[in-house]
Design a protein around this motif. Structure first.
Motif, PDB file in Angstrom:
ATOM      1  N   VAL A  83       0.842  -1.202   0.000  1.00  0.00           N
ATOM      2  CA  VAL A  83       0.000   0.000   0.000  1.00  0.00           C
ATOM      3  C   VAL A  83       0.877   1.252   0.000  1.00  0.00           C
ATOM      4  O   VAL A  83       0.587   2.219  -0.699  1.00  0.00           O
ATOM      5  CB  VAL A  83      -0.971   0.006   1.205  1.00  0.00           C
ATOM      6  CG1 VAL A  83      -1.661   1.357   1.352  1.00  0.00           C
ATOM      7  CG2 VAL A  83      -1.995  -1.110   1.089  1.00  0.00           C
ATOM      8  N   THR A  84       1.966   1.215   0.751  1.00  0.00           N
ATOM      9  CA  THR A  84       2.828   2.404   0.838  1.00  0.00           C
ATOM     10  C   THR A  84       3.581   2.671  -0.455  1.00  0.00           C
ATOM     11  O   THR A  84       4.137   3.761  -0.622  1.00  0.00           O
ATOM     12  CB  THR A  84       3.858   2.286   1.994  1.00  0.00           C
ATOM     13  OG1 THR A  84       4.806   1.261   1.701  1.00  0.00           O
ATOM     14  CG2 THR A  84       3.173   2.016   3.321  1.00  0.00           C
ATOM     15  N   SER A  91       0.145   6.748  -2.661  1.00  0.00           N
ATOM     16  CA  SER A  91       0.898   6.826  -1.408  1.00  0.00           C
ATOM     17  C   SER A  91       2.246   7.501  -1.574  1.00  0.00           C
ATOM     18  O   SER A  91       2.922   7.791  -0.592  1.00  0.00           O
ATOM     19  CB  SER A  91       1.137   5.413  -0.850  1.00  0.00           C
ATOM     20  OG  SER A  91      -0.073   4.760  -0.571  1.00  0.00           O
ATOM     21  N   ARG A 142      -1.551  11.393   0.957  1.00  0.00           N
ATOM     22  CA  ARG A 142      -0.851  10.106   0.943  1.00  0.00           C
ATOM     23  C   ARG A 142      -1.172   9.325   2.213  1.00  0.00           C
ATOM     24  O   ARG A 142      -1.402   8.112   2.177  1.00  0.00           O
ATOM     25  CB  ARG A 142       0.657  10.316   0.799  1.00  0.00           C
ATOM     26  CG  ARG A 142       1.030  10.825  -0.593  1.00  0.00           C
ATOM     27  CD  ARG A 142       2.525  10.986  -0.779  1.00  0.00           C
ATOM     28  NE  ARG A 142       2.955  12.242  -0.176  1.00  0.00           N
ATOM     29  CZ  ARG A 142       4.074  12.422   0.500  1.00  0.00           C
ATOM     30  NH1 ARG A 142       4.923  11.440   0.669  1.00  0.00           N
ATOM     31  NH2 ARG A 142       4.366  13.595   1.001  1.00  0.00           N
ATOM     32  N   VAL A 201      -2.892   5.644   2.566  1.00  0.00           N
ATOM     33  CA  VAL A 201      -2.291   4.529   3.301  1.00  0.00           C
ATOM     34  C   VAL A 201      -3.253   4.026   4.375  1.00  0.00           C
ATOM     35  O   VAL A 201      -3.407   2.812   4.560  1.00  0.00           O
ATOM     36  CB  VAL A 201      -0.926   4.929   3.907  1.00  0.00           C
ATOM     37  CG1 VAL A 201      -0.403   3.841   4.839  1.00  0.00           C
ATOM     38  CG2 VAL A 201       0.089   5.213   2.809  1.00  0.00           C
ATOM     39  N   SER A 242      -4.750   0.371   4.281  1.00  0.00           N
ATOM     40  CA  SER A 242      -4.493  -0.529   5.408  1.00  0.00           C
ATOM     41  C   SER A 242      -5.777  -1.166   5.905  1.00  0.00           C
ATOM     42  O   SER A 242      -5.783  -2.346   6.276  1.00  0.00           O
ATOM     43  CB  SER A 242      -3.798   0.233   6.537  1.00  0.00           C
ATOM     44  OG  SER A 242      -2.533   0.692   6.096  1.00  0.00           O
ATOM     45  N   ILE A 266       4.580   5.925   8.652  1.00  0.00           N
ATOM     46  CA  ILE A 266       3.363   6.687   8.956  1.00  0.00           C
ATOM     47  C   ILE A 266       3.728   7.972   9.697  1.00  0.00           C
ATOM     48  O   ILE A 266       3.228   9.053   9.371  1.00  0.00           O
ATOM     49  CB  ILE A 266       2.374   5.833   9.779  1.00  0.00           C
ATOM     50  CG1 ILE A 266       2.008   4.538   9.033  1.00  0.00           C
ATOM     51  CG2 ILE A 266       1.118   6.635  10.135  1.00  0.00           C
ATOM     52  CD1 ILE A 266       1.556   4.725   7.612  1.00  0.00           C
TER      53      ILE A 266
END
Length: 182
Positions: A55-56, A61, A69, A73, A77, A115
């Motif tokens: 995902v990142t 992202s 972004r 994420v 998630s 994050i």
């Protein structure tokens, strides 16, 4: 299936016999595919972590304002959590009792840092308030995401997108209504 049984019985409390029974096969049939219970744990944890890190790396992202972004994420998630619920649940319950668990926790910390970095960038951009520590904000945001494993039931009709929308709304806009004029 291994992840489900590990979640029900605990990793240490699960034997290969338990796994064979749950699968309706013999232990030797399992050993034909994997070398150990530890390998099953590693595969399950890696599946969850690899999906979260994927995902990142998605375009949404990696480009645009940090707050957007971060939103992507967070939503991604939730999607991973719903799609890989037994694996993410297992990931969130590991405590570092084995080398495999320690490695998974290291990767989780790396994700947490990504994050926190997005929150930090959002503060610098002026899109995220600057009176909250980025690491604390990251933990709180993903505390909300991770709490989904405790109450989400796939057969109860809530789609991942609905959960992600509600979570993102609360995270980025809060619970308070905007004041309406009389």
């Amino acid at each position: 299936m291994a992840a489900r049984v590990f979640n029900e019985r605990g990793y240490d409390g699960t034997s290969m016999e338990d796994l064979a029974r749950a699968l309706g096969v013999t232990k030797s049939a399992i050993y034909h595919h994997v070398s150990s219970k530890t390998e099953l744990l590693r595969r399950s944890l890696d599946l969850a972590l690899d999906a979260l890190f994927a995902v990142t790396r998605e375009e949404e992202s990696t480009t645009g304002p940090a707050v957007d972004r971060l939103d992507h994420v967070l939503r991604g998630s939730v999607r991973v959590l719903v799609e890989l619920l037994p694996h993410v649940t297992l990931l969130l319950r590991v405590r570092g009792n084995t080398e495999v668990e320690k490695h998974a926790l290291e990767r989780r910390r790396e994700f947490d840092h990504l994050i926190a970095d997005l929150v930090r960038e959002g503060i610098v951009d002026g899109d995220i308030r600057d009176d909250v520590d980025p690491a604390v904000a990251a933990r709180l945001l993903f505390g909300m995401v991770n709490s989904v494993v405790e109450w989400y039931k796939p057969d109860r009709g809530l789609a991942a997108e609905e959960i992600a929308d509600a979570l993102a709304t609360i995270a980025f806009q809060g619970l308070r209504r905007t004041h309406r004029s009389p």
